[in-house]
Design an enzyme around this catalytic site. Structure first.
Site, PDB file in Angstrom:
ATOM      1  N   VAL A   1      39.805  26.872  40.996  1.00 13.78           N
ATOM      2  CA  VAL A   1      40.008  25.480  41.414  1.00 13.78           C
ATOM      3  C   VAL A   1      38.762  24.993  42.148  1.00 13.78           C
ATOM      4  O   VAL A   1      37.904  25.783  42.498  1.00 13.78           O
ATOM      5  CB  VAL A   1      41.240  25.348  42.342  1.00 13.78           C
ATOM      6  CG1 VAL A   1      42.497  25.673  41.583  1.00 13.78           C
ATOM      7  CG2 VAL A   1      41.101  26.219  43.569  1.00 13.78           C
TER       8      VAL A   1
ATOM      9  N   THR B   1      35.927  34.304  44.953  1.00 17.17           N
ATOM     10  CA  THR B   1      35.279  33.787  46.160  1.00 17.17           C
ATOM     11  C   THR B   1      35.217  34.846  47.258  1.00 17.17           C
ATOM     12  O   THR B   1      34.162  35.074  47.850  1.00 17.17           O
ATOM     13  CB  THR B   1      36.079  32.585  46.713  1.00 17.17           C
ATOM     14  OG1 THR B   1      36.529  31.810  45.632  1.00 17.17           O
ATOM     15  CG2 THR B   1      35.245  31.758  47.649  1.00 17.17           C
ATOM     16  N   ALA B   2      36.353  35.467  47.525  1.00 17.23           N
ATOM     17  CA  ALA B   2      36.415  36.425  48.631  1.00 17.23           C
ATOM     18  C   ALA B   2      35.495  37.612  48.368  1.00 17.23           C
ATOM     19  O   ALA B   2      34.732  38.040  49.246  1.00 17.23           O
ATOM     20  CB  ALA B   2      37.852  36.895  48.834  1.00 17.23           C
TER      21      ALA B   2
ATOM     22  N   GLY C   1      36.038  39.819  41.841  1.00 20.14           N
ATOM     23  CA  GLY C   1      34.785  39.055  41.857  1.00 20.14           C
ATOM     24  C   GLY C   1      35.038  37.563  41.961  1.00 20.14           C
ATOM     25  O   GLY C   1      34.402  36.765  41.278  1.00 20.14           O
TER      26      GLY C   1
ATOM     27  N   LYS D   1      32.437  17.095  48.031  1.00 19.70           N
ATOM     28  CA  LYS D   1      33.868  16.802  47.879  1.00 19.70           C
ATOM     29  C   LYS D   1      34.297  15.956  49.067  1.00 19.70           C
ATOM     30  O   LYS D   1      34.249  16.407  50.203  1.00 19.70           O
ATOM     31  CB  LYS D   1      34.645  18.126  47.838  1.00 19.70           C
ATOM     32  CG  LYS D   1      36.131  17.991  47.576  1.00 19.70           C
ATOM     33  CD  LYS D   1      36.737  19.391  47.401  1.00 19.70           C
ATOM     34  CE  LYS D   1      38.235  19.394  47.283  1.00 19.70           C
ATOM     35  NZ  LYS D   1      38.797  20.754  47.120  1.00 19.70           N
TER      36      LYS D   1
HETATM   37  C1  LIG Z   1      44.725  23.887  44.083  1.00 23.41           C
HETATM   38  C2  LIG Z   1      43.933  24.763  45.041  1.00 23.41           C
HETATM   39  C3  LIG Z   1      42.940  24.171  45.831  1.00 23.41           C
HETATM   40  C4  LIG Z   1      42.200  24.960  46.717  1.00 23.41           C
HETATM   41  N1  LIG Z   1      41.221  24.357  47.448  1.00 23.41           N
HETATM   42  C5  LIG Z   1      40.475  25.101  48.273  1.00 23.41           C
HETATM   43  C6  LIG Z   1      39.408  24.518  49.011  1.00 23.41           C
HETATM   44  O1  LIG Z   1      39.165  23.330  48.906  1.00 23.41           O
HETATM   45  N2  LIG Z   1      38.679  25.306  49.836  1.00 23.41           N
HETATM   46  C7  LIG Z   1      38.943  26.654  49.973  1.00 23.41           C
HETATM   47  O2  LIG Z   1      38.243  27.335  50.735  1.00 23.41           O
HETATM   48  N3  LIG Z   1      39.946  27.227  49.284  1.00 23.41           N
HETATM   49  C8  LIG Z   1      40.701  26.487  48.445  1.00 23.41           C
HETATM   50  N4  LIG Z   1      41.709  27.080  47.752  1.00 23.41           N
HETATM   51  C9  LIG Z   1      41.966  28.491  47.977  1.00 23.41           C
HETATM   52  C10 LIG Z   1      40.919  29.334  47.269  1.00 23.41           C
HETATM   53  O3  LIG Z   1      40.798  28.930  45.920  1.00 23.41           O
HETATM   54  C11 LIG Z   1      41.365  30.772  47.335  1.00 23.41           C
HETATM   55  O4  LIG Z   1      41.737  31.102  48.657  1.00 23.41           O
HETATM   56  C12 LIG Z   1      40.228  31.675  46.940  1.00 23.41           C
HETATM   57  O5  LIG Z   1      39.736  31.365  45.650  1.00 23.41           O
HETATM   58  C13 LIG Z   1      40.724  33.054  46.941  1.00 23.41           C
HETATM   59  O6  LIG Z   1      39.628  33.876  46.600  1.00 23.41           O
HETATM   60  P1  LIG Z   1      39.884  35.249  45.972  1.00 23.41           P
HETATM   61  O7  LIG Z   1      38.527  35.903  45.804  1.00 23.41           O
HETATM   62  O8  LIG Z   1      40.923  35.993  46.755  1.00 23.41           O
HETATM   63  O9  LIG Z   1      40.570  34.953  44.562  1.00 23.41           O
HETATM   64  P2  LIG Z   1      39.884  34.542  43.188  1.00 23.41           P
HETATM   65  O10 LIG Z   1      38.694  33.648  43.412  1.00 23.41           O
HETATM   66  O11 LIG Z   1      40.967  34.057  42.303  1.00 23.41           O
HETATM   67  O12 LIG Z   1      39.336  35.918  42.627  1.00 23.41           O
HETATM   68  C14 LIG Z   1      40.179  37.012  42.330  1.00 23.41           C
HETATM   69  C15 LIG Z   1      39.337  38.022  41.601  1.00 23.41           C
HETATM   70  O13 LIG Z   1      40.029  39.250  41.510  1.00 23.41           O
HETATM   71  C16 LIG Z   1      39.894  39.753  40.192  1.00 23.41           C
HETATM   72  N5  LIG Z   1      41.016  40.625  39.940  1.00 23.41           N
HETATM   73  C17 LIG Z   1      42.337  40.310  39.961  1.00 23.41           C
HETATM   74  N6  LIG Z   1      43.070  41.412  39.665  1.00 23.41           N
HETATM   75  C18 LIG Z   1      42.177  42.419  39.495  1.00 23.41           C
HETATM   76  C19 LIG Z   1      42.329  43.799  39.189  1.00 23.41           C
HETATM   77  N7  LIG Z   1      43.531  44.345  38.971  1.00 23.41           N
HETATM   78  N8  LIG Z   1      41.196  44.540  39.080  1.00 23.41           N
HETATM   79  C20 LIG Z   1      39.976  43.992  39.273  1.00 23.41           C
HETATM   80  N9  LIG Z   1      39.794  42.698  39.581  1.00 23.41           N
HETATM   81  C21 LIG Z   1      40.877  41.927  39.675  1.00 23.41           C
HETATM   82  C22 LIG Z   1      39.847  38.530  39.301  1.00 23.41           C
HETATM   83  O14 LIG Z   1      39.240  38.816  38.045  1.00 23.41           O
HETATM   84  C23 LIG Z   1      38.986  37.597  40.161  1.00 23.41           C
HETATM   85  O15 LIG Z   1      37.616  37.807  39.911  1.00 23.41           O
HETATM   86  C24 LIG Z   1      42.454  26.349  46.846  1.00 23.41           C
HETATM   87  C25 LIG Z   1      43.445  26.944  46.037  1.00 23.41           C
HETATM   88  C26 LIG Z   1      44.173  26.163  45.146  1.00 23.41           C
HETATM   89  C27 LIG Z   1      45.217  26.847  44.267  1.00 23.41           C
END
Ligand SMILES: Cc1cc2nc3c(=O)[nH]c(=O)nc-3n(C[C@H](O)[C@H](O)[C@H](O)COP(=O)(O)OP(=O)(O)OC[C@H]3O[C@@H](n4cnc5c(N)ncnc54)[C@H](O)[C@@H]3O)c2cc1C
Length: 134
Positions: free
Chosen positions: A53, A15-16, A13, A84
């Site tokens: 972040v 961003t993706a 849950g 931003k």
């Molecule tokens: C310093 C920094 C700056 C960034 N700046 C930007 C930016 O300006 N713009 C941009 O687009 N991107 C940016 N990014 C990248 C962006 O933050 C990530 O690409 C994005 O948040 C990834 O989304 P996600 O949903 O994959 O991960 P997350 O948002 O981290 O979500 C992962 C989810 O998976 C869940 N999860 C994990 N393991 C399990 C499991 N076993 N079972 C069930 N649920 C689980 C977690 O609880 C969480 O809800 C940045 C990253 C960093 C580190």
């Protein structure tokens, strides 16, 4: 036998995950009646936080929000968002005296002023001999 897709499960849950859920829901609500749509189920982990972040969005985001029927004003309020304009790197370098200094990387430059980038000129020379208020 009916092979219709009945359920879509999104694991995570962050961003993706939430953007995927939003866009799937938007697309399916345009193309099929509620009774024919698969249920979207999103699983969040209570133990693993999101990366958390500050995330800048891409220029298409306002259009995506409009298509989803979300007012930009509500989005800003509910997500505690802000505009931003750059990234500040704290303690990025040292000045001539060895003091730690920060560096701001802007996302966009302003317009040139008399052929000069005013921000870079100012950071390097201060006001110098130019009066930018004239
Ligand atoms: C310093 C920094 C700056 C960034 N700046 C930007 C930016 O300006 N713009 C941009 O687009 N991107 C940016 N990014 C990248 C962006 O933050 C990530 O690409 C994005 O948040 C990834 O989304 P996600 O949903 O994959 O991960 P997350 O948002 O981290 O979500 C992962 C989810 O998976 C869940 N999860 C994990 N393991 C399990 C499991 N076993 N079972 C069930 N649920 C689980 C977690 O609880 C969480 O809800 C940045 C990253 C960093 C580190």
């Amino acid at each position: 036998m009916n092979n219709r897709l009945r359920k879509i499960t999104i694991v995570g849950g962050g961003t993706a995950g939430w953007m995927t859920a939003l866009i799937l829901d938007m697309v399916m609500s345009r193309t099929s009646a509620p009774k024919d749509r698969p249920r979207i189920c999103l699983i969040e982990s209570p133990n693993i936080a999101t990366v958390g972040v500050g995330e800048a969005t891409v220029p298409r985001m306002p259009r995506t929000l409009r298509e989803a029927g979300i007012a930009e004003r509500d989005f800003f309020r509910e997500t505690n968002a802000s505009f931003k304009l750059g990234v500040k790197f704290c303690n990025w370098n040292t000045d001539a005296k060895g003091n730690r200094i920060d560096y701001v990387n802007p996302f966009a430059h302003g317009q040139l002023l008399y052929g000069l980038d005013a921000a870079e000129y100012f950071l390097r020379f201060g006001n110098g001999d130019r009066d930018f208020t004239a």
